[in-house]
Design an enzyme around this catalytic site. Structure first.
Site, short mmCIF file in Angstrom:
data_model
loop_
_atom_site.label_atom_id
_atom_site.label_comp_id
_atom_site.label_asym_id
_atom_site.label_seq_id
_atom_site.Cartn_x
_atom_site.Cartn_y
_atom_site.Cartn_z
N LYS A 59 -13.50 -33.70 -45.55
CA LYS A 59 -12.79 -34.97 -45.76
C LYS A 59 -13.55 -35.89 -46.71
O LYS A 59 -12.97 -36.49 -47.60
CB LYS A 59 -12.61 -35.73 -44.43
N ARG A 95 -8.47 -41.38 -34.52
CA ARG A 95 -9.09 -40.19 -33.94
C ARG A 95 -8.60 -39.94 -32.51
O ARG A 95 -9.00 -38.95 -31.90
CB ARG A 95 -10.60 -40.41 -33.89
N ARG A 116 -27.99 -35.48 -40.95
CA ARG A 116 -27.44 -36.56 -40.14
C ARG A 116 -27.83 -36.34 -38.68
O ARG A 116 -27.81 -35.21 -38.21
CB ARG A 116 -25.91 -36.57 -40.27
N ARG A 168 -18.67 -33.26 -30.79
CA ARG A 168 -17.71 -33.76 -31.80
C ARG A 168 -16.52 -32.81 -31.94
O ARG A 168 -15.37 -33.24 -32.06
CB ARG A 168 -18.40 -33.93 -33.15
N ARG A 200 -25.66 -28.67 -43.31
CA ARG A 200 -25.36 -29.84 -44.12
C ARG A 200 -26.56 -30.77 -44.26
O ARG A 200 -27.29 -31.02 -43.30
CB ARG A 200 -24.18 -30.62 -43.51
P1 ADP Z 1 -17.31 -36.43 -39.08
O1 ADP Z 1 -18.22 -35.88 -40.11
O2 ADP Z 1 -17.53 -35.86 -37.72
O3 ADP Z 1 -15.88 -36.44 -39.48
P2 ADP Z 1 -17.57 -39.36 -39.36
O4 ADP Z 1 -18.58 -39.64 -40.37
O5 ADP Z 1 -16.14 -39.60 -39.69
O6 ADP Z 1 -17.81 -37.90 -38.81
O7 ADP Z 1 -17.88 -40.21 -38.01
C1 ADP Z 1 -19.13 -40.12 -37.39
C2 ADP Z 1 -19.06 -40.65 -35.97
O8 ADP Z 1 -18.61 -42.02 -35.96
C3 ADP Z 1 -18.09 -39.93 -35.05
O9 ADP Z 1 -18.63 -38.73 -34.50
C4 ADP Z 1 -17.86 -41.02 -33.98
O10 ADP Z 1 -18.96 -41.12 -33.11
C5 ADP Z 1 -17.81 -42.29 -34.80
N1 ADP Z 1 -16.43 -42.57 -35.23
C6 ADP Z 1 -15.95 -42.50 -36.50
N2 ADP Z 1 -14.63 -42.79 -36.54
C7 ADP Z 1 -14.27 -43.04 -35.25
C8 ADP Z 1 -13.04 -43.37 -34.61
N3 ADP Z 1 -11.90 -43.49 -35.31
N4 ADP Z 1 -13.05 -43.56 -33.27
C9 ADP Z 1 -14.15 -43.44 -32.56
N5 ADP Z 1 -15.35 -43.11 -33.08
C10 ADP Z 1 -15.41 -42.90 -34.42
#
Ligand code: ADP
Ligand code: ZN
Length: 217
Positions: free
Chosen positions: A14, A89, A161, A172, A128
């Site tokens: 994404k 989410r 990360r 996750r 990653r």
């Molecule tokens: P990923 O690489 O898993 O898609 P993101 O960078 O989008 O991760 O998000 C990292 C973390 O931030 C998530 O694992 C969650 O803890 C928190 N987070 C991000 N967006 C949301 C959301 N819409 N609702 C709840 N928690 C979120």
């Protein structure tokens, strides 16, 4: 008008697609993950609240996340379109987003979902590395930087990360299958949902998504 949601499991790509799409279509990139990480880095109250949850791979509570997004979507730069990445989410977040969109006159009109098999997600996330400064993404085997450990784009040291460790990633992924994937059905019913294969290569995937966006401009 392009009021877009980009969805897909962690590791679907994404971030890579979002960066290219917002550059090409001049949309603000609203990544809730990036917003939380920024708050953590700056030690804000929101960051302090979210830090432990995020590092463990959990989801930040819906009320907190929705308030943050509403605030962001209200800003002037979202009047001519936006790209939401990582939000909604959960089903309650999707329902709340409907209300927010209604209220602001900024309703989502396109949902792009990227699918990738689980074994491939595990491979991508375990290797990653990211640049904490500019956000560029690398992989220790398949997308190495030119100089080991150093970001090609900005010269900063790249890192893993905190939530890319095996245990947090498992959480996750579970959250994704349990809470996020059901959102696809929510949008399929509304008729503005499109699924893309996330294994065809970043360039090919970008071309396909861009084609769809052109039709919706
Ligand atoms: P990923 O690489 O898993 O898609 P993101 O960078 O989008 O991760 O998000 C990292 C973390 O931030 C998530 O694992 C969650 O803890 C928190 N987070 C991000 N967006 C949301 C959301 N819409 N609702 C709840 N928690 C979120
Ligand atoms: Zn960098």
């Amino acid at each position: 008008m392009l009021n877009i949601i980009l969805m897909g499991p962690p590791g679907a790509g994404k971030g890579t697609q979002a960066t290219r799409l917002v550059d090409s279509f001049h949309l603000p990139h609203i990544s809730t993950g990036d917003m939380f990480r920024e708050n953590i880095k700056n030690g804000t109250p929101l960051g302090l609240q979210a830090k432990a949850i995020i590092e463990a791979g959990g989801l930040v509570p819906d009320e907190v996340t929705c308030a943050m997004v509403k605030d962001r979507l209200s800003r002037e730069d979202c009047a001519n379109g936006f790209l939401l990445d990582g939000f909604p989410r959960t089903i309650p977040q999707a329902e709340e987003l409907e209300k927010i969109g209604e209220e602001l006159g900024r309703k989502v009109n396109l949902v792009i979902d990227i699918t990738v098999p689980e074994e491939e997600l595990i491979r991508r996330i375990s290797g990653r590395r990211v640049c904490p400064k500019c956000g560029a993404s690398y992989h220790i085997d398949t997308m190495k930087p030119q100089k080991e450990g150093i970001c090609d784009r900005c010269g900063s040291e790249i890192v893993q990360r905190k939530d890319d460790n095996a245990e947090s990633f498992r959480v996750r992924l579970e959250n994704y299958y349990e809470s996020t994937q059901p959102i696809a059905d929510f949008y399929k019913e509304k008729g503005n949902y499109r699924l893309f294969d996330g294994t065809i290569g970043a360039d090919n995937l970008f071309r396909e998504i861009a084609k769809l966006l052109e039709e919706h401009k």
